[in-house]
Design a protein around this motif. Structure first.
Motif, mmCIF file in Angstrom:
data_model
loop_
_atom_site.group_PDB
_atom_site.id
_atom_site.type_symbol
_atom_site.label_atom_id
_atom_site.label_comp_id
_atom_site.label_asym_id
_atom_site.label_seq_id
_atom_site.Cartn_x
_atom_site.Cartn_y
_atom_site.Cartn_z
ATOM 1 N N UNK A 97 0.824 -1.206 0.000
ATOM 2 C CA UNK A 97 0.000 0.000 0.000
ATOM 3 C C UNK A 97 0.860 1.259 0.000
ATOM 4 N N UNK A 98 0.333 2.313 -0.660
ATOM 5 C CA UNK A 98 1.122 3.538 -0.804
ATOM 6 C C UNK A 98 0.237 4.781 -0.683
ATOM 7 N N UNK A 99 -1.010 4.555 -0.263
ATOM 8 C CA UNK A 99 -1.931 5.686 -0.030
ATOM 9 C C UNK A 99 -2.729 5.385 1.246
ATOM 10 N N UNK A 100 -2.813 6.371 2.143
ATOM 11 C CA UNK A 100 -3.452 6.142 3.439
ATOM 12 C C UNK A 100 -4.387 7.306 3.755
ATOM 13 N N UNK A 104 -9.856 11.635 10.299
ATOM 14 C CA UNK A 104 -9.963 12.542 11.457
ATOM 15 C C UNK A 104 -9.322 13.881 11.150
ATOM 16 N N UNK A 105 -8.401 13.895 10.201
ATOM 17 C CA UNK A 105 -7.679 15.133 9.852
ATOM 18 C C UNK A 105 -8.039 15.624 8.454
ATOM 19 N N UNK A 106 -9.026 15.025 7.808
ATOM 20 C CA UNK A 106 -9.324 15.320 6.395
ATOM 21 C C UNK A 106 -8.027 15.320 5.594
ATOM 22 N N UNK A 107 -7.289 14.242 5.706
ATOM 23 C CA UNK A 107 -5.937 14.203 5.127
ATOM 24 C C UNK A 107 -5.665 12.858 4.456
ATOM 25 N N UNK A 108 -4.617 12.869 3.648
ATOM 26 C CA UNK A 108 -4.116 11.653 2.991
ATOM 27 C C UNK A 108 -2.594 11.666 3.121
ATOM 28 N N UNK A 109 -2.004 10.492 3.307
ATOM 29 C CA UNK A 109 -0.550 10.362 3.118
ATOM 30 C C UNK A 109 -0.361 9.467 1.903
ATOM 31 N N UNK A 110 0.487 9.930 0.947
ATOM 32 C CA UNK A 110 0.752 9.068 -0.206
ATOM 33 C C UNK A 110 2.235 9.002 -0.512
ATOM 34 N N UNK A 111 2.633 7.818 -0.977
ATOM 35 C CA UNK A 111 3.999 7.645 -1.507
ATOM 36 C C UNK A 111 3.891 6.878 -2.818
ATOM 37 N N UNK A 174 7.775 16.562 -5.517
ATOM 38 C CA UNK A 174 7.230 15.344 -4.916
ATOM 39 C C UNK A 174 8.245 14.784 -3.926
ATOM 40 N N UNK A 175 7.776 14.381 -2.715
ATOM 41 C CA UNK A 175 8.720 13.786 -1.759
ATOM 42 C C UNK A 175 8.978 12.317 -2.047
ATOM 43 N N UNK A 176 8.329 11.768 -3.083
ATOM 44 C CA UNK A 176 8.369 10.319 -3.272
ATOM 45 C C UNK A 176 9.308 9.841 -4.373
ATOM 46 N N UNK A 264 4.049 11.936 1.370
ATOM 47 C CA UNK A 264 3.615 13.331 1.472
ATOM 48 C C UNK A 264 2.232 13.408 2.090
ATOM 49 N N UNK A 265 2.087 14.339 3.023
ATOM 50 C CA UNK A 265 0.809 14.559 3.711
ATOM 51 C C UNK A 265 0.066 15.688 2.998
ATOM 52 N N UNK A 266 -1.228 15.440 2.706
ATOM 53 C CA UNK A 266 -2.036 16.453 2.016
ATOM 54 C C UNK A 266 -3.350 16.651 2.753
ATOM 55 N N UNK A 267 -4.119 17.631 2.318
ATOM 56 C CA UNK A 267 -5.398 17.913 2.964
ATOM 57 C C UNK A 267 -5.237 18.957 4.056
ATOM 58 N N UNK A 268 -6.212 18.990 4.982
ATOM 59 C CA UNK A 268 -6.269 20.069 5.981
ATOM 60 C C UNK A 268 -4.920 20.377 6.652
#
Ligand SMILES: Cc1cc2nc3c(=O)[nH]c(=O)nc-3n(C[C@H](O)[C@H](O)[C@H](O)COP(=O)(O)O)c2cc1C
Length: 339
Positions: A97-100, A104-111, A174-176, A264-268
């Motif tokens: 997996x590479x997307x989370x 609770x934070x209206x956020x996504x972490x992706x690599x 991109x951090x990935x 990388x963390x995205x969203x709120x």
């Protein structure tokens, strides 16, 4: 309506939900059903980089990496769509997996790692599109291309997409992709910007058409870094700056079970860091170079504050996943109120 669809989608793993949702959108588009999902609102035209945008709220890069879903996404009311990041050659990206999701934070972490089908595939898809709106194409370098040779990948990308794009984005943030973000600093940045400008000049000569080029930067920069980028961009003669990509910072999501996932963390949580960069760029650039603001737009207020900070356009990704097409209307209307 989107809330119900989202609740179903969020039962699937994020990447599966992503692919499923986009296939569903394509299907709905083919059967003419998207009108029911698309919000209705008046145009809010704005001229930026010499282009006439029907409204200032666009789709950020990374959602449609290969331009496979342009027609469906284009029916939802975005003022513009940015596809990519596309690299010269197809590459698989990082293992799954590479997307989370961090709801609770209206956020996504992706690599994701620039998983994409390469230039040839994208160009073929674009040639088949019905979408007539403004198209940005975001180009990057292949993972296997060393940084010293990255210029050549960016040149290939620009030359290949030039005749199809309304604007082009050079992604150095991109951090990935290991080492990619080093291209945002010092002589590496100056050399890259010179090469990009040179390639643009060649394309203008070949096509008799001027396609603006923007550079997309990360939020993880100190004030000096922001000033340096702003000055380098102004000196290069490029046409715009997109601020920002995802952050490697995790302060805002400490303690969350996914907080330590790489990527990388995205969203709120990226709303403030991105706003800080926009303010820093505007303080240096003023009206010399347009800023496209992106990062953490989840409602009208977070869209409008980017425009108030100096951005001329905004883009959304994570907020769109959490809120659906209603966010486009909300953002456009909040920005319209500023006029
Ligand atoms: C899953 C995912 C994939 C992304 N892929 C790309 C990409 O390929 N190229 C790029 O420039 N930005 C990419 N981004 C960054 C977004 O375009 C945007 O800059 C960032 O997510 C901040 O905006 P947001 O908070 O509205 O999501 C990606 C973001 C996500 C969440």
């Amino acid at each position: 309506m989107y809330g119900a669809i989202r609740n179903l989608l969020f039962r699937l793993p994020p990447e599966q939900a992503h692919n499923f949702a986009l296939s569903g959108l394509d299907l709905a588009d083919r059967f003419g059903l998207l009108k029911a999902l698309a919000p209705k609102f008046d145009a809010c035209p704005v001229n930026v980089m010499g282009l006439e945008f029907p409204n200032p709220v666009g789709l950020a890069a990374g959602l449609d990496k290969n331009a496979d879903h342009l027609d469906a996404l284009g029916a939802l009311g975005f003022g513009f769509i940015e596809v990519g990041t596309v690299t010269p050659l197809a590459q698989p990206g990082n293992p799954k997996p590479r997307m989370f999701r961090l709801p609770e934070h209206q956020a996504i972490i992706n690599r994701m790692g620039f998983n994409n089908e390469g230039l040839e595939h994208m160009l073929a898809r674009i040639d088949k599109r019905r979408y007539q709106g403004i198209l940005g194409i975001n180009v990057g370098k292949n993972k296997d291309t060393p940084n010293e040779e990255s210029e050549s990948d960016y040149r290939k990308g620009i030359a290949a997409v030039y005749s199809r794009a309304d604007y082009i984005t050079v992604n150095v943030s991109s951090p990935n992709t290991p080492g990619l973000r080093d291209l945002q600093f010092g002589d590496s940045l100056k050399r890259l910007l010179d090469a990009v400008k040179d390639e643009q000049g060649k394309c203008v000569a070949n096509t008799s058409r001027y396609v603006p080029i923007a550079v997309k930067i990360a939020p993880d920069m100190d004030d000096e870094g922001i000033r340096f980028v702003a000055q380098a961009l102004r000196n290069s003669g490029l046409d715009g700056v997109i601020a920002t990509n995802t952050t490697i910072g995790r302060d805002a999501v400490q303690g969350h079970p996914h907080a330590d996932e790489a990527g990388g963390l995205s969203g709120a949580p990226v709303r403030e860091p991105s706003l800080r960069v926009i303010k820093g760029l505007y303080a240096e650039l003023g009206e010399d170079l347009p800023i496209i603001g992106v990062g953490g737009i989840t409602d009208g207020e977070s869209a409008a504050e980017k425009i108030q900070a100096g951005a001329k356009l905004v883009q959304i990704y994570t907020g769109f996943i959490y809120r659906g097409p209603a966010l486009i209307k909300e953002a456009v209307e909040a920005i319209r109120k500023l006029q």
